[in-house]
Scaffold this active site. Structure first.
Site, PDB file in Angstrom:
ATOM      1  N   ASP A  34      -5.673  19.779 -14.325  1.00 50.40           N
ATOM      2  CA  ASP A  34      -5.998  18.445 -14.840  1.00 50.40           C
ATOM      3  C   ASP A  34      -5.505  18.398 -16.284  1.00 50.40           C
ATOM      4  O   ASP A  34      -6.060  19.055 -17.162  1.00 50.40           O
ATOM      5  CB  ASP A  34      -7.510  18.212 -14.753  1.00 50.40           C
ATOM      6  CG  ASP A  34      -7.908  16.799 -15.199  1.00 50.40           C
ATOM      7  OD1 ASP A  34      -7.184  16.210 -16.030  1.00 50.40           O
ATOM      8  OD2 ASP A  34      -8.951  16.309 -14.737  1.00 50.40           O
ATOM      9  N   ARG A  91       0.838  -1.205   0.000  1.00 46.70           N
ATOM     10  CA  ARG A  91       0.000   0.000   0.000  1.00 46.70           C
ATOM     11  C   ARG A  91       0.873   1.254   0.000  1.00 46.70           C
ATOM     12  O   ARG A  91       0.471   2.317  -0.481  1.00 46.70           O
ATOM     13  CB  ARG A  91      -0.959   0.020   1.190  1.00 46.70           C
ATOM     14  CG  ARG A  91      -1.867   1.225   1.161  1.00 46.70           C
ATOM     15  CD  ARG A  91      -3.098   1.209   2.060  1.00 46.70           C
ATOM     16  NE  ARG A  91      -3.064   0.355   3.192  1.00 46.70           N
ATOM     17  CZ  ARG A  91      -2.410   0.583   4.337  1.00 46.70           C
ATOM     18  NH1 ARG A  91      -1.689   1.685   4.479  1.00 46.70           N
ATOM     19  NH2 ARG A  91      -2.458  -0.270   5.331  1.00 46.70           N
TER      20      ARG A  91
HETATM   21  N1  PLP Z   1     -10.254  14.182 -15.546  1.00 53.90           N
HETATM   22  C1  PLP Z   1     -10.833  14.165 -16.758  1.00 53.90           C
HETATM   23  C2  PLP Z   1     -10.610  15.327 -17.684  1.00 53.90           C
HETATM   24  C3  PLP Z   1     -11.647  13.094 -17.143  1.00 53.90           C
HETATM   25  O1  PLP Z   1     -12.222  13.110 -18.360  1.00 53.90           O
HETATM   26  C4  PLP Z   1     -11.851  12.017 -16.231  1.00 53.90           C
HETATM   27  C5  PLP Z   1     -12.687  10.855 -16.577  1.00 53.90           C
HETATM   28  O2  PLP Z   1     -13.418  10.856 -17.560  1.00 53.90           O
HETATM   29  C6  PLP Z   1     -11.252  12.085 -14.973  1.00 53.90           C
HETATM   30  C7  PLP Z   1     -10.436  13.170 -14.671  1.00 53.90           C
HETATM   31  C8  PLP Z   1     -11.447  11.006 -13.960  1.00 53.90           C
HETATM   32  O3  PLP Z   1     -10.610   9.918 -14.204  1.00 53.90           O
HETATM   33  P1  PLP Z   1     -10.966   8.402 -13.828  1.00 53.90           P
HETATM   34  O4  PLP Z   1     -12.164   8.021 -14.630  1.00 53.90           O
HETATM   35  O5  PLP Z   1      -9.713   7.660 -14.184  1.00 53.90           O
HETATM   36  O6  PLP Z   1     -11.257   8.358 -12.355  1.00 53.90           O
END
Ligand code: PLP
Length: 413
Positions: free
Chosen positions: A200, A64
């Site tokens: 992101d 972990r």
């Molecule tokens: N960030 C973006 C831009 C996404 O499109 C997504 C999922 O579609 C995520 C984060 C979340 O990722 P996960 O589905 O791997 O949890």
């Protein structure tokens, strides 16, 4: 923060590498070159490690806290994002997002794009219910409005939003509206105000932009998408150049058990090896399809930052390497026509998610959590690596069958 010692990163991480991203994707995270040694890192399936006495920092002792199968992937992604630390792999993109948002203190405030990935928004709303975190939604393409919201000036709807925000959350291009933010200017302005900035980077990938090099405090990824690239794993990652933030993110991962299985991470590294080829091909396909769709009589609107008339074009051209592989399409005829286009496709896969080698699409508003400002008829196309003529033939027959409108001739590129 975790009180337990954490395994150290391997010596193979080279943040100052001058290798190009395409080369790093192939070369980073390899085992040491020893006679008879494997070229690929082995997949090690073990929940615990031989250990007795005091556990010195940097040793593997329990899976972990860290496994040797995570490290090569973490090194490779860290190198691609030009991070001073290896990436931290998480069990999903959402687990990485939760870790990043845990940096916002109870009673703090997050400024978030109104068209961020909708589950990220839901998570921030949940933080509001559980720990009094306030949320201000903004048009992330409007730099002045975003920075006013960060500083705690009047919100976009004239609402007061007192006090400087704790964190600015950036998605660019946004999911699914493809708005392009001036990411370097937002990072500078938010830092001047005293807010952390998390980006992101799922849509752009580290080949498209490297927000840590612009000063972002945290970068997160849904590794599920382009980085792994084959729609066969759910994984996430978070990165920070700041040692304290990196330690907090890592501690969150261990304490919350937000960890990835070694098999998934091994697959993700295999996928990462071809990232540059896949992204180059899918971006070129996306740009060509967007160009043709823009001339199709059965199309009401199309967005892709490659289109010269797209509102995000100039910004994307200035700050990104490539325009990404997602296209937002609104067929003429509204939501019913959009559903009919999806149903009439034979090659494109009707499915959520994105970033796989296969082209897929969905009407985003079929999800109740999608913001009402996303048009009902918006189809999000994740363009894959197939032959673009096959993709076009399928898409245009579906548009024509649904609306009875044939294509006009797109001018030569
Ligand atoms: N960030 C973006 C831009 C996404 O499109 C997504 C999922 O579609 C995520 C984060 C979340 O990722 P996960 O589905 O791997 O949890």
């Amino acid at each position: 923060m975790s009180a337990t010692p954490e395994p150290a990163s391997s010596a193979h991480h080279q943040p100052t590498s001058t290798l190009s991203p395409a080369t790093l994707a192939v070369a980073a995270g390899r085992p040491p070159r020893v006679q008879g040694g494997p070229v690929n890192p082995p997949l090690v399936l073990s929940s615990t490690y031989v250990s007795q006495g005091e556990v010195p920092a940097g040793e593997l002792f329990y899976a972990r806290a860290g496994t040797e199968t995570w490290h090569p992937f973490e090194e490779a992604l860290g190198a691609l994002e030009r991070s001073v630390h290896p990436a931290l792999v998480f069990g999903s993109g959402m687990a990485a997002i939760a870790a990043a948002m845990s940096l916002v203190p109870p009673g703090g405030r997050i400024v978030l794009p109104r068209h961020a990935y909708n589950v990220a928004t839901s998570y921030a709303q949940d933080l509001g219910r559980r720990s009094g975190v306030a949320l201000t939604l903004v048009d992330v393409a409007d730099t002045d409005a975003v920075l006013a919201a960060v500083r705690g000036e009047a919100g976009p709807d004239g609402e007061g939003a007192p006090g400087v925000a704790s964190m600015l959350w950036v998605e660019s291009p946004t999911n699914p509206m493809l708005e392009v933010a001036d990411v370097p200017a937002l990072i500078r302005g938010a830092h001047q105000a005293g807010a952390l900035v998390a980006v992101d980077n799922t849509f752009a990938t580290p080949l498209g932009q490297r927000p840590l090099s612009w000063g972002a405090d945290v970068v997160v990824h849904s590794v599920t998408k382009y980085l792994s690239g084959h729609s066969d794993v759910v994984l996430g990652a978070a990165l920070s150049d700041d040692p304290a933030l990196h330690a907090l993110l890592r501690g969150y991962r261990t304490l919350h058990g937000a960890i990835a299985g070694p098999s998934e991470v091994w697959l993700a590294l295999r996928g990462l090896r071809t990232l540059a080829l896949r992204v180059q091909r899918s971006q070129a396909n996306a740009a060509e399809l967007a160009r043709r769709l823009a001339h199709h009589p059965a199309v009401a609107a199309v967005r892709h930052p490659s289109l010269p008339g797209d509102p995000g074009h100039d910004r994307a051209a200035a700050q990104m390497d490539g325009f990404g592989s997602i296209v937002a399409l609104r067929p003429a005829g509204g939501a019913a026509a959009a559903d009919a286009v999806v149903a009439a496709l034979r090659l494109w896969v009707p499915a959520t998610s994105l970033g796989g080698v296969e082209s897929s699409l969905e009407r985003r508003r079929r999800f109740p959590g999608e913001p009402a400002s996303v048009p009902e008829d918006l189809l999000r196309l994740s363009v894959g690596i197939e032959d673009v003529e096959d993709l076009w033939a399928d898409l245009s027959q579906a548009l024509e069958r649904t609306t009875g409108a044939g294509p006009e001739h797109a001018p030569a590129a």
